[in-house]
Write an enzyme that holds these catalytic residues in place. Structure first.
Site, PDB file in Angstrom:
ATOM      1  N   TYR A  90      30.868 -17.021  -0.653  1.00 33.36           N
ATOM      2  CA  TYR A  90      32.133 -16.450  -1.126  1.00 33.36           C
ATOM      3  C   TYR A  90      32.708 -15.529  -0.043  1.00 33.36           C
ATOM      4  CZ  TYR A  90      35.523 -14.424  -4.337  1.00 33.36           C
ATOM      5  OH  TYR A  90      36.679 -14.037  -4.944  1.00 33.36           O
ATOM      6  N   PHE A 120      63.060 -25.420   5.285  1.00 33.78           N
ATOM      7  CA  PHE A 120      62.173 -26.424   4.732  1.00 33.78           C
ATOM      8  C   PHE A 120      62.161 -26.179   3.225  1.00 33.78           C
ATOM      9  CE2 PHE A 120      58.094 -28.196   3.392  1.00 33.78           C
ATOM     10  CZ  PHE A 120      58.295 -29.494   3.804  1.00 33.78           C
ATOM     11  N   THR A 121      62.002 -27.249   2.444  1.00 34.21           N
ATOM     12  CA  THR A 121      62.145 -27.137   0.982  1.00 34.21           C
ATOM     13  C   THR A 121      61.334 -25.968   0.390  1.00 34.21           C
ATOM     14  OG1 THR A 121      60.400 -28.797   0.795  1.00 34.21           O
ATOM     15  CG2 THR A 121      62.667 -29.569   0.563  1.00 34.21           C
ATOM     16  N   ASP A 128      57.021 -21.005  11.861  1.00 38.24           N
ATOM     17  CA  ASP A 128      56.373 -22.000  10.996  1.00 38.24           C
ATOM     18  C   ASP A 128      55.785 -23.045  11.937  1.00 38.24           C
ATOM     19  OD1 ASP A 128      55.669 -24.180   9.450  1.00 38.24           O
ATOM     20  OD2 ASP A 128      57.410 -24.055   8.132  1.00 38.24           O
ATOM     21  N   LYS A 185      48.922 -30.489   8.002  1.00 41.55           N
ATOM     22  CA  LYS A 185      49.558 -31.163   9.130  1.00 41.55           C
ATOM     23  C   LYS A 185      48.978 -30.710  10.457  1.00 41.55           C
ATOM     24  CE  LYS A 185      53.316 -31.111   6.058  1.00 41.55           C
ATOM     25  NZ  LYS A 185      54.387 -30.307   5.528  1.00 41.55           N
ATOM     26  N   ARG A 217      64.985 -37.619   1.841  1.00 35.26           N
ATOM     27  CA  ARG A 217      65.258 -36.281   2.366  1.00 35.26           C
ATOM     28  C   ARG A 217      66.776 -36.164   2.434  1.00 35.26           C
ATOM     29  NH1 ARG A 217      60.545 -32.930   2.305  1.00 35.26           N
ATOM     30  NH2 ARG A 217      61.467 -33.110   0.262  1.00 35.26           N
ATOM     31  N   PHE A 271      62.929 -32.640  -6.650  1.00 34.74           N
ATOM     32  CA  PHE A 271      62.622 -33.945  -6.049  1.00 34.74           C
ATOM     33  C   PHE A 271      61.200 -34.401  -6.326  1.00 34.74           C
ATOM     34  CE2 PHE A 271      60.121 -32.210  -2.536  1.00 34.74           C
ATOM     35  CZ  PHE A 271      60.624 -30.920  -2.414  1.00 34.74           C
TER      36      PHE A 271
HETATM   37  C1  LIG Z   1      54.712 -29.261   4.929  1.00 33.02           C
HETATM   38  C2  LIG Z   1      55.405 -28.111   5.485  1.00 33.02           C
HETATM   39  C3  LIG Z   1      55.305 -26.868   4.851  1.00 33.02           C
HETATM   40  C4  LIG Z   1      54.545 -26.663   3.561  1.00 33.02           C
HETATM   41  O1  LIG Z   1      53.189 -26.927   3.705  1.00 33.02           O
HETATM   42  P1  LIG Z   1      52.283 -27.422   2.473  1.00 33.02           P
HETATM   43  O2  LIG Z   1      50.893 -27.427   3.037  1.00 33.02           O
HETATM   44  O3  LIG Z   1      52.755 -28.774   2.077  1.00 33.02           O
HETATM   45  O4  LIG Z   1      52.444 -26.438   1.378  1.00 33.02           O
HETATM   46  C5  LIG Z   1      55.981 -25.820   5.439  1.00 33.02           C
HETATM   47  N1  LIG Z   1      56.705 -25.992   6.562  1.00 33.02           N
HETATM   48  C6  LIG Z   1      56.817 -27.169   7.190  1.00 33.02           C
HETATM   49  C7  LIG Z   1      57.627 -27.289   8.429  1.00 33.02           C
HETATM   50  C8  LIG Z   1      56.178 -28.277   6.674  1.00 33.02           C
HETATM   51  O5  LIG Z   1      56.329 -29.456   7.291  1.00 33.02           O
END
Ligand SMILES: *Cc1c(COP(=O)(O)O)cnc(C)c1O
Length: 489
Positions: A86, A139-140, A230, A273, A396, A462
């Site tokens: 933990y 970003f969304t 980001d 990613k 998108r 979406f």
């Molecule tokens: C996917 C993504 C996010 C969000 O990440 P999640 O792991 O899906 O929550 C934020 N910013 C960018 C540019 C992304 O491509």
């Protein structure tokens, strides 16, 4: 033994210039290609929303690059020696070392995925209603969290970014003249931070240059505002800097990545990613920033040495972080995307250019120029393409937009169908299948018509929203498919 970490160019004496992979396949997953009749039924069951399809009905899953990149043998091996604890896990210590080595940041706060970092940053820094976050583009999930805490955003791209067929190498650049104007008009006290997104996702995976980031940094320093990067798609942005920004022609991935992270006060990422696994993180070199955010991790995510991520995933993140420095790994997806985009463009299909990262982006506004934006051309194209191919892309466009404060529909700047190309997942014959089916659909595009909402969730609609076709166009498209492809799947 010295490893080859540079992408190699192999000359083919005869034939096309095709990307060559420097990896082999050792574990495979069987795919399903179901008949077009079943695909039509699946669309009705899933509300004509590709997020709601199940992979039983999907042939090539090009929905997203999120958590779908192929894992390396070393990542899988590392998951076996994870340290279950933990607090004070050695797995976290290894990730922390990787973040120091690769991102060159001293402090790391683990979170379960990218949007969790966005939640924590918005919670910590958006202090009053109307606080403004300037950014290259939203970003969304970033936008949803900022507005959830009462904040607003302003997007500061150059006009060229909205030019869909362009050859501009850095469409993700922030317009720094506009940035300075916005700061002066809004007042420093109303701007908690500036957000820069690597490989600007929603305009087609388009990078910014290091030169642009230096200019943003200069303005941020002048006014004393924090820069938040980001870094979810940082590896790919760095790769395109190597290829497109003359100053870095001879540099390594590691050099470019550390310059970029060095220009930001806070770096956050989705490890779904960045290092091809699960998880995410927020990192910084400033102790006071770490202290401001520290308490929110146990509140929302979990203890500070796991942040809601399993230790196995943390090990895979750590290995993946180092692999981000390997150009032969990072180049695979952008090279396949370039092949896909250029081949489709040669067939006359309207594509976002230059080819970017994370996926190929089809310009649905031109592909379906006969469908009004109020009937969601990109969503309609995503459904139609799934019907004729079994390939699942992602809308998108306006469906991915959120309504404004008065509840009015806000139409997206671009209506795109994104066909994600996760790293080292697809083969070239599969990419050729995509080109073939999408070219056929382009010739028959007049058969596609619009969609309307029948179920619209109030937040991030979406994901789970349900739609229906405005006419019996899917049946007509299926009939034409049968005429041209016979009993083929
Ligand atoms: C996917 C993504 C996010 C969000 O990440 P999640 O792991 O899906 O929550 C934020 N910013 C960018 C540019 C992304 O491509």
């Amino acid at each position: 033994m010295k490893e080859n970490n540079k992408s190699v160019k192999i000359k083919f004496f005869k034939g096309e210039n095709i990307p060559l992979e420097l990896h082999k396949t050792r574990v495979v997953q069987k795919l399903n290609l179901v008949p077009v009749e079943r695909r039509l039924q699946a669309l009705y069951e899933g509300g004509f929303n590709t997020f709601r399809l199940t992979t039983n009905d999907v042939f090539l899953d090009m929905l997203t690059d999120s958590g779908t990149n192929a894992m390396s043998d070393r990542q899988v091996a590392a998951m076996m020696y994870a340290d279950d604890a933990y607090a004070g896990s050695q797995s976290f210590a290894r990730l922390h070392t990787a973040v120091r080595d690769v991102l060159k940041k001293e402090y790391l706060l683990p979170v379960h995925q990218g949007r969790a970092a966005e939640n924590i940053l918005a919670n910590a820094y958006i202090k009053k209603k109307g606080d403004l976050i300037p950014m290259n583009y939203h970003f969304t999930t970033a936008l949803a969290h900022i507005t959830q805490y009462g904040g607003r955003i302003v997007e500061l791209l150059y006009d060229e970014a909205y030019n869909i067929s362009s050859s501009h190498p850095f469409k993700g650049n922030m317009n720094t003249e506009k940035l300075e104007r916005v700061i002066c008009e809004t007042g420093v006290e109303n701007i908690p931070f500036i957000r820069l997104e690597a490989s600007t996702n929603l305009i087609g995976g388009q990078p910014f240059s290091v030169q642009n980031m230096r200019e943003v940094r200069r303005i941020a320093d002048k006014y004393g505002i924090r820069v938040v990067l980001d870094a979810s798609l940082l590896g790919e942005n760095a790769y395109l800097v190597l290829k497109r920004e003359p100053e870095f022609a001879g540099s390594s991935m590691g050099e470019v990545i550390s310059i970029m992270t060095g220009l930001a006060d806070i770096v956050y990422f989705s490890a779904r990613k960045l290092s091809s696994s699960r998880g995410g993180g927020i990192c910084t070199n400033k102790l006071e920033i770490y202290r401001e955010l520290e308490a929110l991790v146990p509140l929302f995510e979990g203890f500070l040495t796991y942040g809601g991520i399993s230790v196995r995933e943390i090990e895979a993140m750590a290995v993946g972080m180092y692999e981000t420095l390997d150009e032969t790994m990072i180049c695979q997806s952008p090279q396949f995307i370039a092949y896909l985009v250029n081949s489709l463009a040669n067939e006359g299909v309207p594509m976002v250019t230059p080819p970017g990262v994370l996926g190929a982006h089809v310009d649905a506004m031109r592909f379906c120029s006969h469908i009004p934006q109020s009937q969601y051309p990109a969503g309609s194209l995503a459904a139609a393409f799934f019907l004729v191919s079994g390939v699942r892309g992602m809308e998108r466009g306006s469906i991915s937009n959120q309504r404004d404060e008065e509840g009015n529909e806000t139409f997206a700047d671009m209506e795109l169908l994104r066909l994600a190309v996760p790293r080292r997942v697809f083969t070239l014959s599969q990419i050729k299948y995509v080109i073939d089916r999408l070219s056929w659909l382009y010739e028959n595009r007049q058969l596609i018509s619009g969609l309307r909402f029948v179920y619209e969730p109030p937040v991030l609609r979406f994901f789970m929203g349900g739609l229906e076709p405005v006419s019996d166009w899917p049946q007509k498209l299926m009939k034409k498919f049968r005429e041209d492809f016979g009993d083929s799947l």
